[in-house]
Scaffold this active site. Structure first.
Site, PDB file in Angstrom:
ATOM      1  N   CYS A 150      -6.784  -4.747  -1.886  1.00 42.58           N
ATOM      2  CA  CYS A 150      -7.616  -5.221  -1.006  1.00 42.58           C
ATOM      3  C   CYS A 150      -8.746  -5.761  -2.371  1.00 42.58           C
ATOM      4  O   CYS A 150      -9.231  -7.408  -2.199  1.00 42.58           O
ATOM      5  CB  CYS A 150      -9.205  -4.496  -0.772  1.00 42.58           C
TER       6      CYS A 150
ATOM      7  N   TRP B 277       0.168  -1.584  -0.363  1.00 41.93           N
ATOM      8  CA  TRP B 277       0.117   0.219   0.146  1.00 41.93           C
ATOM      9  C   TRP B 277       0.861   1.723   0.023  1.00 41.93           C
ATOM     10  O   TRP B 277       0.548   2.466   0.265  1.00 41.93           O
ATOM     11  CB  TRP B 277      -1.106  -0.618   1.234  1.00 41.93           C
TER      12      TRP B 277
ATOM     13  N   TYR C  78      -6.297   4.418  -0.639  1.00 40.18           N
ATOM     14  CA  TYR C  78      -7.724   4.840  -0.792  1.00 40.18           C
ATOM     15  C   TYR C  78      -7.437   4.110   0.632  1.00 40.18           C
ATOM     16  O   TYR C  78      -8.851   3.657   1.294  1.00 40.18           O
ATOM     17  CB  TYR C  78      -8.370   3.891  -1.748  1.00 40.18           C
TER      18      TYR C  78
ATOM     19  N   HIS D 179     -13.332  -0.901   0.940  1.00 40.67           N
ATOM     20  CA  HIS D 179     -13.294  -2.023   1.443  1.00 40.67           C
ATOM     21  C   HIS D 179     -13.687  -2.955   0.665  1.00 40.67           C
ATOM     22  O   HIS D 179     -14.752  -3.770   1.122  1.00 40.67           O
ATOM     23  CB  HIS D 179     -12.633  -2.488   2.792  1.00 40.67           C
TER      24      HIS D 179
ATOM     25  N   ASP E 205     -12.527 -12.795   5.114  1.00 39.72           N
ATOM     26  CA  ASP E 205     -11.809 -11.697   3.592  1.00 39.72           C
ATOM     27  C   ASP E 205     -10.401 -12.275   4.639  1.00 39.72           C
ATOM     28  O   ASP E 205      -9.364 -12.777   4.822  1.00 39.72           O
ATOM     29  CB  ASP E 205     -11.608 -10.757   4.898  1.00 39.72           C
TER      30      ASP E 205
END
Length: 732
Positions: free
Chosen positions: A315, A280, A561, A374, A397
């Site tokens: 994600c 990220w 984000y 997300h 997840d």
């Protein structure tokens, strides 16, 4: 693991762990019960000469089991449902004196009580829920069987044998890879834990190999297609390999709860050498930027061939790959996007935004983050481990956020339990509950060490939760499956239930919350196009008969984000005078030169406005994000769009920026039309256009999609897609 280390377990367990589908030991072809008398020739007894599995795409086994789309020449069936096998013998079969059975074996140390060795008896009638084989045809030297598997059978690749009994022992066919049989979860079988009773939902959540992922910002929702490719050559074997890499015991691979939990850990590489490395930080050296991927196939096949984690994912990439894994194995699955998703670091179910006394954000104290959006997955299954009513969609997840039982994974957590606040049930329900139901708390950290709650926003988090609609590319709002409407009695009860189970703690602040101010503040960001100037309008409304002066502060940031700021590119302070019962608008110009130099790949800008009313010392605070509009890739097709015929695909991109784009990669994918491919352009000058042509030969008919992405050193998240209707090949 060496044999010596395996045998070290000898005093505690008779059989070493059976945790690899790929590992195997052959069963003996002859098992004698003593010495065979002189003159007896075992070949004179019933012997198997060949086995036919009816495994072509058009054969009833694959069509009836909905596995005809898999690019795999082995037999693939779904558990709990019968399929046909034909056995040819050296002479006609006589049921009065001949005895045989079919055997299925998986792994290296097969045991009947573990479900890894399955002797299938010949029965007069098949029984629901049990293994069995019924003779449905006898013709000359051939016997055709209807074989039924258990709906609780292990999911994986089985080896098949035929065993014949003689007075002197068992004669068994030798190992033949051509008779290997894959057994998958079966959403069409009522006795299977993943049974889904709606045919359109099964077609969408199991058989659809192209999806839509929603991203962007809640007021500017963007979409992109994703190629799941669960039927592509090599993907099924890769999904089984993923479970092997996790060293998941074979006996647990028939349980969708365990399979989805292992998958959620293995799709990320955080602690287990799993499929994808997350990044990220906007630096993607030695890998592919997350925004460049067009689907899961390249990622999974690279992981299988290199046996190393693939770089890089975020994600929606984790969710896309995980969806492929689940659908490929037969578990109904979908991708969900939660707008304004909370990442609650201290598990107190509130996002604490700390402010300085002048209204600026205190970045040292503010540890919680709110993601613009997300993506995670939902998998459909029963939950016999939970009270009645908590089966159905389960949140899973694979994005590595928080540690769960020693590994980075999340779920399966019952969506129904989350909605009602029953967060005591496994797995990881409190974390998912916080993602969709936290409060946003603005707290002033005073210089004397005390904290004052300035504002509580109970509606910001989990603003909108969506997934792809069934049978179309549109958006389906599923917010009400996770939470009751704000202000309803049921919503208050769900929060109180979560509080009872310890998921939500009281406000960790000193002093009392300030009463509502007489002044309202809001702001709007006009449609912002990448590389162009745009305006931000702030509105102040005075609802009282008093005269007020306001000092306002604007902070404009480039953000990931995930809500984490990278850099502040503009800050401005201005004063506003408000007459009684009036409103005033202030416009701030955001110039392209201010943000372009530091822009991140998702082109996300975050604006934070705080204002202090000088007469009352009240603080007003609002924050909003905007995603810049990015140019698109154009895809065109020439030629006949027919299975087996050549057609030309053209990919075109024009650089809209005032700077030269360097190291440009364009990716092209189209399930059933072309394998994933990519092409590099060293540079694209301002306002220049590049074209790339490829000749493709479709092999799947029906509605298909071509998907393209572009990434470069300074511009990413550029997409394009084209719907294509591929016709069947005309019959001669």
């Amino acid at each position: 693991m060496s044999e010596t280390s395996r045998t070290a377990f000898g005093g505690r367990r008779a059989v070493p762990p059976n945790n690899s589908n790929a590992a195997e030991d052959d069963l003996p072809t002859v098992e004698l019960q003593g010495v065979v008398p002189r003159g007896v020739n075992l070949q004179e007894f019933l012997n198997v000469t060949s086995v036919h599995l009816f495994k072509e795409r058009w054969d009833t086994n694959k069509v009836d089991h909905h596995t005809d789309k898999y690019e795999n020449n082995k037999l693939i069936v779904r558990r709990g449902q019968s399929f046909y096998v034909q056995i040819d013998f050296n002479r006609p079969y006589d049921p009065r004196r001949d005895l045989f059975r079919v055997e299925y074996v998986i792994g290296r140390y097969p045991q009947e009580n573990k479900g890894t060795y399955i002797p299938v008896p010949i029965v007069s009638e098949l029984q629901s829920g049990k293994w069995g084989a019924k003779i449905v045809m006898r013709e000359d030297r051939s016997v055709r069987l209807s074989v039924q598997s258990s709906p609780k059978c292990i999911v994986g690749k089985f080896r098949m044998y035929v065993a014949v009994w003689t007075p002197y022992g068992v004669l068994r066919t030798s190992r033949n890879p051509e008779t290997d049989t894959y057994i998958l979860f079966n959403p069409w079988c009522e006795d299977d834990a993943v049974y889904l009773d709606n045919e359109k939902e099964r077609e969408e959540y199991v058989l659809n190999d192209i999806g839509v992922i929603f991203y962007g910002e809640v007021n500017d929702i963007k979409t992109r297609s994703w190629s799941y490719g669960q039927f592509e050559d090599g993907i099924l074997d890769t999904c089984l390999y993923v479970m092997d890499r996790a060293q998941m015991d074979l006996s647990g691979r028939g349980n969708p709860i365990k399979v989805s939990r292992v998958g959620s850990a293995m799709v990320n590489a955080k602690d287990d050498e799993g499929v994808l490395v997350g990044s990220w930080d906007n630096i993607y050296a030695y890998g592919v930027p997350p925004s460049a991927w067009t689907g899961s196939v390249d990622i999974l096949l690279e992981y299988r061939s290199s046996e190393n984690p693939v770089r890089y994912g975020q994600c929606w990439v984790f969710a896309g790959v995980f969806n492929t894994f689940l659908r490929c194995l037969g578990i109904p699955a979908r991708i969900v996007t939660n707008y304004f998703s909370a990442h609650d670091n201290d598990a107190n179910l509130q996002m604490d935004i700390f402010l300085e006394e002048d209204g600026n954000v205190n970045s040292k104290l503010t540890k919680d983050s709110v993601w613009n959006y997300h993506c995670w997955n939902e998998a459909w299954m029963t939950r016999p481990d939970l009270p009645v009513g908590f089966g159905g969609w389960q949140a899973v997840d694979s994005t590595p956020q928080e540690n769960s039982d020693g590994m980075y994974r999340c779920g399966p957590a019952s969506v129904q339990a989350i909605k009602h606040g029953h967060v005591c049930f496994q797995f990881d329900a409190p974390f998912v509950f916080a993602e969709v139901n936290s409060d946003l708390i603005y707290i002033t950290a005073k210089k004397d060490g005390t904290h004052v709650v300035e504002n509580v926003d109970a509606t910001h988090i989990g603003k909108l939760i969506v997934t792809k609609q069934i049978g179309g590319d549109g958006m389906m709002d599923i917010t009400d499956t996770y939470k009751f409407q704000e202000g309803q009695e049921e919503e208050r009860l769900a929060l109180e239930t979560a509080l009872m189970y310890g998921a939500k703690k009281p406000l960790n602040t000193e002093g009392v919350m300030k009463p509502r101010s007489n002044v309202d503040m809001d702001f709007e960001v006009e449609n912002a196009v990448l590389g162009k100037d745009f305006k931000l309008s702030i509105t102040f409304r005075n609802n009282s008969h008093n005269h007020y002066t306001i000092t306002a502060y604007l902070s404009a940031n480039i953000t990931f984000y995930t809500g984490v700021p990278k850099a502040e590119f503009k800050k401005e302070t201005f004063d506003v005078t408000l007459e009684p019962l009036s409103f005033k608008k202030e416009a701030v110009l955001i110039q392209a030169g201010e943000y372009m130099g530091q822009l991140l790949e998702q082109a996300s800008l975050h604006f934070f406005v705080t204002a202090r009313i000088n007469e009352t010392r009240d603080v007003l605070a609002k924050q909003k994000s905007t995603v810049l509009t990015i140019p698109e890739i154009i895809i065109k097709v020439r030629g006949t769009q027919v299975v087996g015929s050549d057609m030309t695909v053209t990919v075109e991109f024009t650089n809209p920026l005032k700077e030269t784009l360097r190291n440009v990669w364009i990716h092209l994918d189209g399930p059933g039309i072309t394998r994933p491919m990519r092409k590099m352009f060293r540079e694209i000058r301002p306002n220049s256009t590049v074209q790339w042509e490829e000749v493709c030969r479709p092999w799947v008919s029906g509605h298909r999609k071509l998907i393209a992405s572009m990434s470069s050193d300074s511009l990413r998240h550029v997409y394009g897609e084209l719907d294509v209707q591929i016709q069947r090949r005309p019959s001669m």
